[in-house]
Scaffold this motif. Structure first.
Motif, PDB file in Angstrom:
ATOM      1  N   MET A  74       2.953 -14.064  -0.870  1.00 46.95           N
ATOM      2  CA  MET A  74       2.872 -13.984  -2.321  1.00 46.95           C
ATOM      3  C   MET A  74       3.097 -12.561  -2.846  1.00 46.95           C
ATOM      4  N   THR A  75       3.196 -11.584  -1.958  1.00 47.36           N
ATOM      5  CA  THR A  75       3.410 -10.206  -2.398  1.00 47.36           C
ATOM      6  C   THR A  75       4.900  -9.914  -2.527  1.00 47.36           C
ATOM      7  N   ASP A  76       5.227  -9.031  -3.439  1.00 45.00           N
ATOM      8  CA  ASP A  76       6.621  -8.654  -3.657  1.00 45.00           C
ATOM      9  C   ASP A  76       7.130  -7.634  -2.649  1.00 45.00           C
ATOM     10  N   ASN A  77       6.216  -6.940  -1.989  1.00 47.97           N
ATOM     11  CA  ASN A  77       6.619  -5.838  -1.120  1.00 47.97           C
ATOM     12  C   ASN A  77       6.251  -6.050   0.344  1.00 47.97           C
ATOM     13  N   ARG A  78       6.260  -7.295   0.777  1.00 51.56           N
ATOM     14  CA  ARG A  78       5.942  -7.595   2.165  1.00 51.56           C
ATOM     15  C   ARG A  78       7.005  -7.014   3.091  1.00 51.56           C
ATOM     16  N   ARG A  79       6.517  -6.497   4.213  1.00 52.48           N
ATOM     17  CA  ARG A  79       7.386  -5.953   5.250  1.00 52.48           C
ATOM     18  C   ARG A  79       6.999  -6.570   6.596  1.00 52.48           C
ATOM     19  N   GLU A  80       7.796  -6.257   7.603  1.00 51.56           N
ATOM     20  CA  GLU A  80       7.522  -6.745   8.966  1.00 51.56           C
ATOM     21  C   GLU A  80       6.147  -6.277   9.460  1.00 51.56           C
ATOM     22  N   ASN A  81       5.697  -5.126   9.006  1.00 55.49           N
ATOM     23  CA  ASN A  81       4.433  -4.557   9.466  1.00 55.49           C
ATOM     24  C   ASN A  81       3.299  -4.716   8.439  1.00 55.49           C
ATOM     25  N   SER A  82       3.443  -5.652   7.514  1.00 54.22           N
ATOM     26  CA  SER A  82       2.404  -5.916   6.520  1.00 54.22           C
ATOM     27  C   SER A  82       1.238  -6.672   7.146  1.00 54.22           C
ATOM     28  N   ARG A  83       0.044  -6.271   6.738  1.00 51.47           N
ATOM     29  CA  ARG A  83      -1.187  -6.987   7.094  1.00 51.47           C
ATOM     30  C   ARG A  83      -2.165  -6.848   5.947  1.00 51.47           C
ATOM     31  N   LEU A  84      -3.147  -7.739   5.909  1.00 52.85           N
ATOM     32  CA  LEU A  84      -4.249  -7.612   4.970  1.00 52.85           C
ATOM     33  C   LEU A  84      -5.376  -6.878   5.688  1.00 52.85           C
ATOM     34  N   SER A  85      -5.836  -5.798   5.095  1.00 49.79           N
ATOM     35  CA  SER A  85      -6.842  -4.985   5.776  1.00 49.79           C
ATOM     36  C   SER A  85      -8.183  -5.710   5.927  1.00 49.79           C
ATOM     37  N   CYS A  86      -8.420  -6.743   5.130  1.00 45.16           N
ATOM     38  CA  CYS A  86      -9.659  -7.520   5.281  1.00 45.16           C
ATOM     39  C   CYS A  86      -9.651  -8.353   6.560  1.00 45.16           C
ATOM     40  N   GLN A  87      -8.492  -8.530   7.153  1.00 46.48           N
ATOM     41  CA  GLN A  87      -8.362  -9.363   8.348  1.00 46.48           C
ATOM     42  C   GLN A  87      -8.282  -8.533   9.635  1.00 46.48           C
ATOM     43  N   LEU A  94      -8.999   0.573  18.172  1.00 44.41           N
ATOM     44  CA  LEU A  94      -8.221   0.976  17.000  1.00 44.41           C
ATOM     45  C   LEU A  94      -8.481   2.425  16.594  1.00 44.41           C
ATOM     46  N   ASP A  95      -9.134   3.189  17.469  1.00 41.84           N
ATOM     47  CA  ASP A  95      -9.358   4.609  17.190  1.00 41.84           C
ATOM     48  C   ASP A  95      -8.008   5.304  17.068  1.00 41.84           C
ATOM     49  N   GLY A  96      -7.746   5.880  15.892  1.00 42.07           N
ATOM     50  CA  GLY A  96      -6.477   6.536  15.628  1.00 42.07           C
ATOM     51  C   GLY A  96      -5.510   5.707  14.808  1.00 42.07           C
ATOM     52  N   LEU A  97      -5.900   4.494  14.437  1.00 37.32           N
ATOM     53  CA  LEU A  97      -5.052   3.598  13.652  1.00 37.32           C
ATOM     54  C   LEU A  97      -4.511   4.305  12.412  1.00 37.32           C
ATOM     55  N   VAL A  98      -3.231   4.042  12.097  1.00 37.21           N
ATOM     56  CA  VAL A  98      -2.586   4.627  10.923  1.00 37.21           C
ATOM     57  C   VAL A  98      -1.993   3.485  10.092  1.00 37.21           C
ATOM     58  N   VAL A  99      -2.359   3.461   8.806  1.00 35.95           N
ATOM     59  CA  VAL A  99      -1.808   2.473   7.877  1.00 35.95           C
ATOM     60  C   VAL A  99      -1.381   3.174   6.593  1.00 35.95           C
ATOM     61  N   THR A 100      -0.425   2.567   5.907  1.00 35.01           N
ATOM     62  CA  THR A 100       0.048   3.085   4.628  1.00 35.01           C
ATOM     63  C   THR A 100      -0.203   2.029   3.556  1.00 35.01           C
ATOM     64  N   THR A 101      -0.624   2.466   2.391  1.00 36.64           N
ATOM     65  CA  THR A 101      -0.838   1.530   1.292  1.00 36.64           C
ATOM     66  C   THR A 101       0.427   1.436   0.450  1.00 36.64           C
ATOM     67  N   PRO A 102       0.715   0.246  -0.074  1.00 31.41           N
ATOM     68  CA  PRO A 102       1.895   0.105  -0.949  1.00 31.41           C
ATOM     69  C   PRO A 102       1.630   0.795  -2.287  1.00 31.41           C
ATOM     70  N   GLU A 103       2.708   1.017  -3.032  1.00 34.56           N
ATOM     71  CA  GLU A 103       2.556   1.664  -4.337  1.00 34.56           C
ATOM     72  C   GLU A 103       1.731   0.802  -5.287  1.00 34.56           C
ATOM     73  N   PHE A 104       1.937  -0.524  -5.226  1.00 35.15           N
ATOM     74  CA  PHE A 104       1.199  -1.449  -6.083  1.00 35.15           C
ATOM     75  C   PHE A 104       0.649  -2.571  -5.232  1.00 35.15           C
ATOM     76  N   GLN A 105      -0.556  -3.039  -5.568  1.00 33.68           N
ATOM     77  CA  GLN A 105      -1.142  -4.209  -4.926  1.00 33.68           C
ATOM     78  C   GLN A 105      -0.809  -5.418  -5.772  1.00 33.68           C
ATOM     79  N   PHE A 106      -0.785  -6.585  -5.167  1.00 35.26           N
ATOM     80  CA  PHE A 106      -0.464  -7.841  -5.835  1.00 35.26           C
ATOM     81  C   PHE A 106      -1.433  -8.090  -6.959  1.00 35.26           C
TER      82      PHE A 106
END
Length: 106
Positions: A74-87, A94-106
């Motif tokens: 349902m998001t407009d900016n889904r990518r191959e590496n998209s995940r929901l952080s609640c999941q 996961l020590d050292g995990l790196v994630v990027t937030t999109p410019e806008f959330q759904f």
């Protein structure tokens, strides 16, 4: 402590300490990080905790479940590496995990 790096869409980096057993979303919210709205509180029903997981970390995460996949569709900016952080549950692996937030959330 487990370290996690959140990168805002503009490149601003935030390295925070995470607690094992908490979700990545809860880590972001408890550290007041911008870019994670978490409107549903972690129920996998809104997609406002969308992140792009650094490709080096994708294989370390558990497989995506159908409800997460449906929400990301349902998001407009889904990518191959998209995940929901609640999941994503934080653990020592996961020590050292790196994630990027999109410019806008759904």
């Amino acid at each position: 402590m487990i370290k996690v790096t959140f990168i805002e869409h503009d490149g601003t980096r935030h390295e925070v300490e995470a607690t094992a057993g908490n979700s990545l979303m809860m880590t972001a919210v408890s550290n007041r990080l911008p870019g994670i709205d978490a409107d549903c509180g972690g129920c996998c029903s809104c997609a406002t905790c969308h992140v792009f997981v650094d490709k080096d970390w994708l294989d370390r995460l558990p497989p995506m479940q159908e409800d997460e996949d449906d929400m990301l569709d349902m998001t407009d900016n889904r990518r191959e590496n998209s995940r929901l952080s609640c999941q994503i549950t934080i653990g020592e692996e996961l020590d050292g995990l790196v994630v990027t937030t999109p410019e806008f959330q759904f």
